[in-house]
Design a protein around this motif. Sequence first.
Motif, PDB file in Angstrom:
ATOM      1  N   ALA A  79      -8.473   5.142  83.647  1.00  0.00           N
ATOM      2  CA  ALA A  79      -7.240   5.939  83.083  1.00  0.00           C
ATOM      3  C   ALA A  79      -7.269   5.472  81.589  1.00  0.00           C
ATOM      4  CB  ALA A  79      -6.029   5.883  83.543  1.00  0.00           C
ATOM      5  N   ALA A  80      -6.714   6.335  80.834  1.00  0.00           N
ATOM      6  CA  ALA A  80      -6.235   5.799  79.413  1.00  0.00           C
ATOM      7  C   ALA A  80      -4.612   5.950  79.204  1.00  0.00           C
ATOM      8  CB  ALA A  80      -6.880   6.729  78.365  1.00  0.00           C
ATOM      9  N   LEU A  81      -4.099   4.974  78.409  1.00  0.00           N
ATOM     10  CA  LEU A  81      -2.698   4.981  78.025  1.00  0.00           C
ATOM     11  C   LEU A  81      -2.643   5.355  76.532  1.00  0.00           C
ATOM     12  CD1 LEU A  81      -1.221   1.683  79.699  1.00  0.00           C
ATOM     13  CD2 LEU A  81      -1.387   4.057  80.792  1.00  0.00           C
ATOM     14  N   PRO A 105     -14.379  13.604  81.047  1.00  0.00           N
ATOM     15  CA  PRO A 105     -13.466  14.592  81.352  1.00  0.00           C
ATOM     16  C   PRO A 105     -12.723  14.394  82.463  1.00  0.00           C
ATOM     17  CG  PRO A 105     -15.565  15.617  81.654  1.00  0.00           C
ATOM     18  CD  PRO A 105     -15.671  14.484  80.827  1.00  0.00           C
ATOM     19  N   GLN A 106     -12.963  13.494  83.525  1.00  0.00           N
ATOM     20  CA  GLN A 106     -12.365  13.278  84.694  1.00  0.00           C
ATOM     21  C   GLN A 106     -11.338  12.022  84.353  1.00  0.00           C
ATOM     22  OE1 GLN A 106     -15.494  12.534  83.938  1.00  0.00           O
ATOM     23  NE2 GLN A 106     -16.050  10.488  84.713  1.00  0.00           N
ATOM     24  N   THR A 107     -11.385  11.573  83.306  1.00  0.00           N
ATOM     25  CA  THR A 107     -10.373  10.245  83.134  1.00  0.00           C
ATOM     26  C   THR A 107      -9.037  10.693  82.746  1.00  0.00           C
ATOM     27  OG1 THR A 107     -12.222   9.093  81.825  1.00  0.00           O
ATOM     28  CG2 THR A 107     -10.123   8.394  81.539  1.00  0.00           C
ATOM     29  N   PRO A 108      -8.024  10.432  83.711  1.00  0.00           N
ATOM     30  CA  PRO A 108      -6.686  11.020  83.615  1.00  0.00           C
ATOM     31  C   PRO A 108      -5.979  10.128  82.073  1.00  0.00           C
ATOM     32  CG  PRO A 108      -6.742   9.852  85.486  1.00  0.00           C
ATOM     33  CD  PRO A 108      -8.085   9.757  84.899  1.00  0.00           C
ATOM     34  N   ILE A 109      -5.226  11.049  81.381  1.00  0.00           N
ATOM     35  CA  ILE A 109      -4.619  10.449  80.273  1.00  0.00           C
ATOM     36  C   ILE A 109      -3.213  10.050  80.561  1.00  0.00           C
ATOM     37  CG2 ILE A 109      -4.306  10.650  77.681  1.00  0.00           C
ATOM     38  CD1 ILE A 109      -7.109  11.852  77.654  1.00  0.00           C
ATOM     39  N   TYR A 110      -2.482   9.030  80.236  1.00  0.00           N
ATOM     40  CA  TYR A 110      -1.103   8.738  80.545  1.00  0.00           C
ATOM     41  C   TYR A 110      -0.397   8.769  78.945  1.00  0.00           C
ATOM     42  CZ  TYR A 110      -1.803   7.424  85.352  1.00  0.00           C
ATOM     43  OH  TYR A 110      -2.241   7.486  86.761  1.00  0.00           O
ATOM     44  N   GLY A 162       5.383  13.022  73.433  1.00  0.00           N
ATOM     45  CA  GLY A 162       4.243  12.661  72.312  1.00  0.00           C
ATOM     46  C   GLY A 162       3.144  13.607  72.610  1.00  0.00           C
ATOM     47  N   LYS A 163       2.933  14.075  73.768  1.00  0.00           N
ATOM     48  CA  LYS A 163       1.764  15.193  74.156  1.00  0.00           C
ATOM     49  C   LYS A 163       2.193  16.440  73.630  1.00  0.00           C
ATOM     50  CE  LYS A 163      -1.875  17.027  76.182  1.00  0.00           C
ATOM     51  NZ  LYS A 163      -1.630  18.323  75.876  1.00  0.00           N
ATOM     52  N   GLU A 213      -8.284  24.222  69.477  1.00  0.00           N
ATOM     53  CA  GLU A 213      -7.923  24.363  70.820  1.00  0.00           C
ATOM     54  C   GLU A 213      -7.143  23.166  71.515  1.00  0.00           C
ATOM     55  OE1 GLU A 213      -9.054  26.912  73.261  1.00  0.00           O
ATOM     56  OE2 GLU A 213      -9.235  28.064  71.383  1.00  0.00           O
ATOM     57  N   ILE A 214      -5.931  23.311  72.571  1.00  0.00           N
ATOM     58  CA  ILE A 214      -5.713  22.273  73.260  1.00  0.00           C
ATOM     59  C   ILE A 214      -6.761  22.113  74.575  1.00  0.00           C
ATOM     60  CG2 ILE A 214      -3.894  21.490  74.766  1.00  0.00           C
ATOM     61  CD1 ILE A 214      -1.984  23.225  72.863  1.00  0.00           C
ATOM     62  N   GLN A 215      -7.142  20.897  74.532  1.00  0.00           N
ATOM     63  CA  GLN A 215      -8.242  20.632  75.680  1.00  0.00           C
ATOM     64  C   GLN A 215      -7.530  20.672  77.011  1.00  0.00           C
ATOM     65  OE1 GLN A 215      -9.674  16.637  76.269  1.00  0.00           O
ATOM     66  NE2 GLN A 215     -11.755  17.567  76.043  1.00  0.00           N
ATOM     67  N   GLU A 216      -8.116  21.325  78.014  1.00  0.00           N
ATOM     68  CA  GLU A 216      -7.513  21.408  79.375  1.00  0.00           C
ATOM     69  C   GLU A 216      -8.044  20.108  80.200  1.00  0.00           C
ATOM     70  OE1 GLU A 216      -5.450  23.204  80.982  1.00  0.00           O
ATOM     71  OE2 GLU A 216      -5.173  24.611  79.366  1.00  0.00           O
ATOM     72  N   ARG A 217      -7.040  18.891  80.329  1.00  0.00           N
ATOM     73  CA  ARG A 217      -7.660  18.068  81.344  1.00  0.00           C
ATOM     74  C   ARG A 217      -6.488  17.485  81.786  1.00  0.00           C
ATOM     75  NH1 ARG A 217     -10.837  13.992  78.125  1.00  0.00           N
ATOM     76  NH2 ARG A 217     -10.503  12.618  79.951  1.00  0.00           N
ATOM     77  N   GLU A 218      -6.614  16.385  82.659  1.00  0.00           N
ATOM     78  CA  GLU A 218      -5.616  15.824  83.274  1.00  0.00           C
ATOM     79  C   GLU A 218      -4.575  14.927  82.590  1.00  0.00           C
ATOM     80  OE1 GLU A 218      -6.510  13.827  87.193  1.00  0.00           O
ATOM     81  OE2 GLU A 218      -4.360  13.459  87.519  1.00  0.00           O
ATOM     82  N   TYR A 219      -3.387  15.244  82.113  1.00  0.00           N
ATOM     83  CA  TYR A 219      -2.558  14.540  81.565  1.00  0.00           C
ATOM     84  C   TYR A 219      -1.224  13.987  82.365  1.00  0.00           C
ATOM     85  CZ  TYR A 219      -4.819  15.898  77.168  1.00  0.00           C
ATOM     86  OH  TYR A 219      -5.653  15.947  76.129  1.00  0.00           O
TER      87      TYR A 219
END
Length: 414
Positions: free
Chosen positions: A50-52, A69-74, A79-80, A93-99
């Motif tokens: 994960a990334a914070l 792309p599989q790395t979730p972002i906290y 802020g997001k 574009e706003i990237q679609e991924r797991e936040y």
Amino acid sequence: MKIVLHKGSHEIGGTCIQLTTGKTSILLDAGLPLGAESQAPDVAQLTVDAALISHSHQDHYGLMTLLPPQTPIYIGKLGKSLIDATQIFLGKEIQEREYRHFQAWKSFRIGDFTITPYLMDHSAADAYAFLIEAEGKRLLYSGDLRAHGRKGKRFDNLIERPIPDIDLLFLEGTMLHRSNDQFPDETAVENTIFQTIREQKNIAFLLSSSQNIDRIVSAHRACKRTGKLLVIDIYTAWVLEQLRQITQNTPAMDWPEIRVFASHSQDERLKANPEYFGDFRKRLYRHRVKREELHATPGSFLYFGKMSSFRLIEEFKNAATPVSVLYSQWLGYLDGRHSDYFGSDEISRFRSDPAVNFVYAHTSGHAPVADLQRFAAALKPRKLVPMHTEHGEDFSQLFANVVTLNDGEVFDLA
Ligand SMILES: [Zn+2]
Ligand SMILES: [Zn+2]
């Protein structure tokens, strides 16, 4: 726990730190380096769980979309939203991924790590320090912080009730050789805005970041005290809409002293993204001020602009009643070495233009040395590692227990 400071040991921004235990690896920030000659780490090659992300400044989140792309972002929810706002208005574009969103002071787990976000005072809203616990060790990552903004109480709280038993503190050192004495806090900035616009016959411009909410509050308060109207652009209005997720107390476009100046280019962004903006465009037009109105009674307005506002400023230049330009961000941008910052050369020339009343009014987003020392003295870390600084080598003269790391070096916190 193994620590790698990929970037940020000897520069301001670009912060990216990896922490690894026996079975989990996380990233603290994935920042874009600010210096043109600074090489960004290849985060696409990093295998982390994960990334914070600490806050919505580019030098902390700018590389996050390059993570696998599989790395979730906290990241904080607000802020997001603020990052999304920047992206949309830049036409990206706003990237679609797991936040995944955390909440202030609520601990959560990522594998071996327990993380507690501490909401801090900084020039970005929703900015966090992180307490990170794993394998019996306790590490505090300061993020970017200060004590002298409108939310300085958050810093004071940490000093009055310090987090105990810190093995390692990553401490930002932006201000190591910079002074904040001219404007020690937001009130000093507000007072200079107030004094400048109180006397004005022509329009005044305040040049700052739309994400610097404290500064918008200062501008709004100065307007209220003088009976002026605060003019914001569409992007700023949208940023203020996002703040409503957490508070109704920050100025917004429907407040009586606020008007929105709708430029064609920003309006095009609204039209291009109707699902994203919902009924915002319709609501916005109720609070609109037109160019002709600004020209009819220029003395009634304070325009919250940015470096790129120089063309609009030109329209109001007048030797008999100079246009006021309140420069309200880091003065270093005008030193002639930031030509890539659109508008900086033009704004810099206003300093010697008799048709412009150029006024500097800015307090830093970062804590000056004395506050950093109070912070370190309260937390008493066993090790203190400099980051987000150009002067890491000077830390040991100012703080106890300093361990200086270099970019890419592997450090074992045993
Ligand atoms: Zn930063
Ligand atoms: Zn920052």
